[in-house]
Design an enzyme around this catalytic site. Structure first.
Site: not given
Ligand code: K1U
Ligand code: ZN
Length: 186
Positions: A46, A51, A89-90, A131-132, A135
Site C-alpha cells: 500500500g 508518503q 511502514c514504507l 493502515h493507508e 495515513h
C-alpha cells in the site's frame, strides 16, 4: 511513469490531514500511476499520498490480486472482533510492531472513474486498508504501540533516520544496483 521519493518519519507532511478530492482529473490519474510504480518498487502492499509528499485524500492498495486506488475512502463498518499482527511502514523503514485492529472492515471510496464503490475485507487487506486510511489522517502504526514498544521502535528509528537526509527516502531504480545482501559486496 515516475518513481516518487518517499517521505519518512519526521517529515511534517506525514502528520497532516489530507484534503478530499473534488473530482478525478488526469493529474490525479498520473499521481495514482506513479504511486503504484513507487509502491511496487518499494515492495509495499500500500502507499498513501502523504508518503509521497502530497495532500490529496488518495491511496493505492496492492495486496495479492487486490490492486486498486481508494479516493476519499471512509471506513463505514468495522468488526468488533480485533486481530493483532506485525506491521511495517514504507515511511519508517526497518521498524516493525504488532498492531491490534478491527479484524474486518467495509470501506467506501471513489474509483478512478469517479464512481463510488465498497470493499469488504478481512486479513491482510483489512489491515492494509486501515493502515493507508490512517495515513490520510496523519496517523502512523507506531501511534498504536504501547509506551514501551513505541520507545523501542523509536530507538531503532533513531539509528536508521540519518540514512534519509531531509526526511527523503530515494528508491533505487537501477536493478543492477539493488543488492538484497549488501554485505556480500565486501
Ligand atoms: O503504507 C505503507 O507504509 C505501506 C505498508 C503497508 C502495510 C504493511 C503491513 C501491514 C499493513 C499495511 C507496507 O507495505 S510495508 C511492507 C510490508 O510490511 C509488507 C509487505 C508485504 C507483505 C506484508 C507486509
Ligand atoms: Zn505506512
Amino acid at each position: 511513469m515516475s518513481v516518487l521519493d518517499i517521505r519518512v518519519l519526521g517529515d511534517p507532511v506525514l502528520r497532516e490531514e489530507t484534503k478530499p478530492v473534488a473530482g478525478v482529473t488526469d493529474e490525479l490519474r498520473e499521481l495514482v500511476k506513479n504511486m503504484f510504480e513507487t509502491m511496487d518498487l518499494a515492495k509495499g502492499i500500500g502507499l498513501a499520498a502523504p508518503q509521497v509528499g502530497r495532500s490529496e485524500r488518495v491511496a493505492v492498495i496492492g495486496v495479492e490480486d487486490d490492486r486498486f486506488a481508494i479516493i476519499n475512502p471512509e471506513i463505514v463498518e468495522s468488526d468488533a472482533k480485533r486481530a493483532k499482527a506485525e506491521e511495517g511502514c514504507l515511511s519508517i523503514p526497518d521498524v516493525y510492531g504488532d498492531v491490534e485492529r478491527p479484524a474486518r472492515v467495509r470501506v467506501r471510496a471513489m474509483d478512478l472513474e469517479g464512481k463510488t464503490f465498497e470493499v469488504e475485507a478481512g486479513d491482510l487487506l483489512a489491515r492494509c486498508l486501515q493502515h493507508e486510511i490512517d495515513h490520510l489522517h496523519g496517523k502512523l502504526f507506531v501511534d498504536y504501540l504501547s509506551l514501551l514498544k513505541r520507545r523501542t521502535a523509536m530507538a531503532k528509528w533513531a539509528k536508521e533516520k540519518d540514512r534519509y537526509p531531509g526526511f527523503i527516502r530515494k528508491l533505487e531504480t537501477d536493478p543492477s544496483r539493488n543488492h538484497e545482501h549488501p554485505d556480500e559486496e565486501l
